[in-house]
Every structure is written in C-alpha cells, then in structure tokens.
Design an enzyme around this catalytic site. Sequence first.
Site, PDB file in Angstrom:
ATOM      1  N   ASP A 105       0.752  -1.380  -0.115  1.00 28.02           N
ATOM      2  CA  ASP A 105      -0.167   0.144  -0.205  1.00 28.02           C
ATOM      3  C   ASP A 105       0.910   1.239   0.107  1.00 28.02           C
ATOM      4  OD1 ASP A 105      -2.077   1.485   0.210  1.00 28.02           O
ATOM      5  OD2 ASP A 105      -3.017   0.381   2.097  1.00 28.02           O
ATOM      6  N   ASP A 136     -10.641   2.007  -3.204  1.00 26.78           N
ATOM      7  CA  ASP A 136     -11.531   1.687  -1.845  1.00 26.78           C
ATOM      8  C   ASP A 136     -12.941   1.717  -1.883  1.00 26.78           C
ATOM      9  OD1 ASP A 136      -8.934   1.260  -0.361  1.00 26.78           O
ATOM     10  OD2 ASP A 136      -8.769   3.129   0.136  1.00 26.78           O
TER      11      ASP A 136
HETATM   12  C1  DGJ Z   1      -5.818   1.865   2.027  1.00 23.53           C
HETATM   13  C2  DGJ Z   1      -6.274   0.635   1.283  1.00 23.53           C
HETATM   14  O1  DGJ Z   1      -6.736   1.091   0.080  1.00 23.53           O
HETATM   15  C3  DGJ Z   1      -7.194  -0.013   1.983  1.00 23.53           C
HETATM   16  O2  DGJ Z   1      -7.680  -1.201   1.294  1.00 23.53           O
HETATM   17  C4  DGJ Z   1      -6.413  -0.641   3.372  1.00 23.53           C
HETATM   18  O3  DGJ Z   1      -5.430  -1.312   3.044  1.00 23.53           O
HETATM   19  C5  DGJ Z   1      -6.213   0.768   3.969  1.00 23.53           C
HETATM   20  N1  DGJ Z   1      -5.055   1.625   3.211  1.00 23.53           N
HETATM   21  C6  DGJ Z   1      -5.177   0.430   5.213  1.00 23.53           C
HETATM   22  O4  DGJ Z   1      -4.693   1.500   6.086  1.00 23.53           O
END
Ligand code: DGJ
Length: 696
Positions: free
Chosen positions: A448, A516
């Site tokens: 991430d 997301d």
């Molecule tokens: C952003 C990601 O897109 C989410 O899926 C998740 O992993 C969060 N970060 C966790 O902090």
Amino acid sequence: MAGISFLDDHRTWVLTGESSTYALRLDEDDVPTHVHWGPALSDAEVLELSAKTLPWWDGFNDPNEGLAELAADGGTRYWTPALQVRFADGTRALEWRYENHDITGEHLRLFFADRHYPLRITLHYRLRGAVLERWTELSADTDVEVVRADSATWAVPLFEDYRLSHVTGRWAAETQLRRVSVPHGETGFGSRHGITGHHANPWVMVDDGTATERHGEVYGVALAWSGSWRLTTTRSSTGRLTVSGGFGQDGVVHRVGPGRPLTTPVYAGLYTDGGFGAASRAWHAYVLAHVLPHADELRPVLYNSWEATGFDVTEAGQRALAERAAALGVELFVMDDGWFGARTGDHAGLGDWQVNRARFPDGLKPLVDAVHGFGMRFGIWVEPEMVNPDSDIYRAHPDWVLHHPHRRRSELRRQLVLNFARPDVAEWAHEWLDRLVGEHGVDFLKWDMNRPFSEAGWPGESDQDRLWVEHTRAVYALLDRLRADHPGLRIESCAGGGGRIDLGVLARTDQVWTSDNTDALDRLRIQHGYGQLYPARAMSAWVTDNPNFVTARSVPLAFRFHVAMAGVLGLGGDVVHWPAGELAAARDLVALYKDIRPVVQHGALYRLRPPVDDGVTALQYVLGDRVVVFEYRQAAHFGEPERPLRLAGLDPAHRYLDPASGTAHSGAVLLARGLPPGLPTGDFASRVVRLNRLKI
Ligand code: DGJ
C-alpha cells in the site's frame, strides 16, 4: 511482413507489428522525423509518404511542425518540447547528429549525439505484438541539466477533428472515463504526487470523433511509470496532433553526467481499427503477453480483512474470519493494516514492522499456520514507503523522510514519506520485508502507499531532484528483488485504492487494488474506466457489506458478487456475521466464479452496454469455446420491457449452449438479435450467463 527494415538510401526505418506500421526517417539536419503511424504499409508505400521535407513557408509558420520523433527544444523548433537540455556553459537546446543504428530482433536503437557537446541520445523502438514501445536514453561525459526528458513524441495522423479518451478521478472515484474534443494548443495530464495518482492515469486514446465501441480507428499511448508523470497533447492550427509523454514534472530537473545516464520509462503506442473495444482488447493482450509477470496464472479468490475489522486486528478475530472465508471457497486470506507495532489506528506505529505481541502473543506463526491449515495461502498488508511520526523508526531516523530543513513536514493521514532514493532506507525496507516473507511463509503482499509526496527534499544531497525518479526506481528494484528471492510470492499494488495502477507497476506485481470504493454501482463505472487499458486479470474487486462505507448504499448480495466477478473476485465483508442464507449464496457464487474465472481472467472483453443509470449495463468475455455474459440493471422504470442483448465476438456458424437452461442458441442469432431477456424483475437485477460453443 512483421519486423523492422532500414531503407538505407532514404534514411528511413519501417517497423511493422501485428497489423500496423510505424515509420520514421532522418531529415536533412539529422533530426529523427515522423513518417507514418497507422495501418500496415509496405516499405515501398512508406517511401511514397517519406517525401522531402517541405520548405519553410515564411518567418513564422513551419509546415513540418510536430513531426520530430522526440521534439527537442532549440533553434527554430517551437513545438511542445519533449527534450530540453542545458549544457554547463549555459547553452540551451540540442542539435542532432546521427551516428548509427542497431536492429536486434524486434528492437531498433538509433544513436545520436549533440553536434558539439558530449551528450548522447539513444532512441529505442521495440515491437511487442500490436504495441510499439518507445523510450529514450541520455548519457554525457560532462554534466548536463535535463529540464525535460520525455520518453517519446507520438504524432497522430492528420484528421479533420480529434477526440480524446482518458480517465480522471479522485480517491474512491478512480478511472472515470471521459471523451472530449481535443482543445487547440497544449493540454496537460499528469501527476505531481510522486505516484501515478488517483486523479488521472498515464494513458490517452485519440480518434477522429467517429469511433464507437465496435468501429473506427483508435490511437492510444500509455506510459509505464509509477511516479510523477505528464502527457501533453498539442494540437496546432496546421491540424497536427502529438502526444508527448514521460516521467517528471515541471520544475524538477534531471542531471546527466559521467556515470549518471538517464533512461526514461517505456511509452507504449497502439493503433487499432475496430473501435474502442478492439483497442482495449489489444491493450489487454499486450499486458498479458508482455507486461504481467505471471499472466497465465489464475488469480485466486481472496479474502481481505480491512472492511470487516479496520484496525481492530487480533489473532482470534483473523482466525475466525479465515475459517469462515475458507468455508466459502476463498483461496487466499489477506490480513490488512493493524497487525504490527503500535498500529491500533492511523496515528502510530507505521514503520515499526514487528508483530504486535499484545494482538499476536505468539507471533504470526499460529495465524499463518491456521490459514495454511484451512487450505488457503496467506497474505499480509504492508506500507513500506511510510512512517507515522509516532513510531520508533521515525524517532530513530527523522532524516529518512522527504523533508526540507526550514519547512514543516506536512502530514497526510498522519504519516510521512520515506525517501527510498536513499540506499540505507531502501536496504532497511528490503531487510524487514525479506525477513517477513521468508520467516513467515508469506505468499502474498498487499503493498500500500497512502499519501503523496510533499516537501520532497533530501538535505545534504547535491542533486535532490533525483529522488523523484529514484524513489520509484527503488520501489521497482525492491519489488524485483523480493520476487526473485521468493519466486512463490505474489504482490498486489495499492495506493489508497487505485492510486498506483500503471504499466510500470503491473510489470512487477500480480494484481492491483482498483479502488477503496466497493459500492457495486460505482464500481461498474470505475471498472469501465480501468478496463479501457488494463485487463480483468489484474483487477482486484471485493464483495463487501451493506451499507457501503463510501456511499451508504445497500445492494443485494448477488449484484455485488456479479460486479466483482467481472474481475479478480475477493471478499471483504465481515463474513463471521453474515446470515446463513447469505453464506450459502456466497458459497455458490464463489463456486460459479471459479468455473467462469478462466474466461474472465484470460478471455477477450466485449463491453456490450456501458454503465448507465437507466437500463442495462452488460459485458462479455470470450475464451475459446466459452462465453460469459454479465448483465446488470440498476433501476427498473415504467415497467420497461427488457430488450435482447446483442452479443459480440461469437462464431455465427456455431451454436452456443446455455447449460443453466439447456437452450442452444445459434451464434448468428446471438449476434444479430441477441440473448433472450432473462434478468430478474425489479431494481438491482443482475445475472451471469454461461455459453459453450458446440461442435458443428
Ligand atoms: C488503504 C487501502 O486502499 C485499504 O484497502 C486498506 O488497506 C487501508 N489503506 C489500510 O490502511
């Protein structure tokens, strides 16, 4: 005939790939000059086009403008510069001198130097199926400032009009497809965020305004880069349109000198005749054949804990989710954020990559063993490029983050960006990642990256600007090294959802987290934009809980599944609390996905009807004898009768069996009239139809 030829007498090179030809030549001043990009032409036909350069009209108008292969700034060249240099004595601009060329298989290299200064420029052209990859290499014996180093300038043939397809977005709303007339003058697309970004994606496609999903010529370009980037369309009053593109951003200067060459990222171009659908299918074929590292694998059904638990991660909680996920048919269990250091929220612990012993008293091993024992692979979330200021690593190394000495350190999501261009930082990251993967038998990393760069300085370093390129290169190198040392490791690229999706990262990861936003209706649009260039094989899509945390919308389970099943299916809901009926339905839908997965992940995509608020959205995948159709109706209005859905990409002479109904349809009828109506009634209706081509 596919391949590369050099027409010596005419100083012309002709590159013919799958169904298209690209040609360039040297002009009288050795400037590499565009001749043709488009339908396949023979060498003789190319020479008809490769006429002598037109003379200057007058003091202000240049009929040859926009034809330079890499529009170098200098002299009387006023086109959008793709290459801008400044030599040590203050002289700006380049004068081309051709030296020689090399053709190795499908790869053409043209070697140039400046006429006076010790700067060498190599232009690369590499055929990759239907795609032509281009990039540039600079090297110098004395220091040269490179103000702009695009990978290439692509010149589109002269049309009456030009239309641009591209995507825009933001967090939780990535890859929204836009189609607009190309403005006259210069139009810029890009990211100054240090990552690919949510707001735009590094590709554009151009047509003459008449292309449709099924018909018409489309010219597309895409940059393989995961840091800041810019693409510039330039449309002149002479009718010329070019799309220059490369890494970097205005104000950031590269320094080339002894031992410090500069190689730009690949900037790929693709001509297709068959509408936007054919263009997308050709891009997908390129990504599967030449970009993704394990494209022929089937991506497993994944479970991710993020939406179920947020930061409330415990061994018992994860184990319960894993057990339930396994019972649903999940094949890869991924524990998300919250398992390490003091990371019980977004305020602390990022960068302290030791397992949180309050949450996992015996370390990760019991959970990893349990997940493996349930018959699943184990994946884990990491965010290697970041720290919370409230972390042991930041307290020990406050100089490791991007910063300027007399500026505040702007926090976003309460975190700062590590400077991966520093070898000590990159080495530290490799050390803990390698240990995490090796010691725990980690099968999958969700990598991430949750904020853009700011105060991008590197105090004490003489050439601070290089961090913009070298951070990204260091991330690439680390991904490559981990993959080489752990051949079974698979990686998902994520940056707060779809902030790092591009051909560069796809070359070293296995899938991407698309957004997301997991709301099924919004996803239809996001997936529509994503799929213009990138294949379903890499598009991670989860089924999450009602109401959706971004949109507060509730959508029936089957609809949520059917939308996610058009990519790499994942589950992200709190499955421990799903009612028995939903669990049973989910088990069946996962099983159905496993059946259709080869067709979705490796087949050809046909977008039958684009996302609409009213009416039906539909898409179809075809692989060999197998066809899968997805149909979605958001809202039923006025008792409108459902219309047959005309399919595409079928063989009209064959019959296709729908095993669910036992009906065999003729291919010709499915193409000419369509699939008989069959959606359930009401709002949020969806269905998946499987068809198998029968032997004649
Ligand atoms: C952003 C990601 O897109 C989410 O899926 C998740 O992993 C969060 N970060 C966790 O902090």
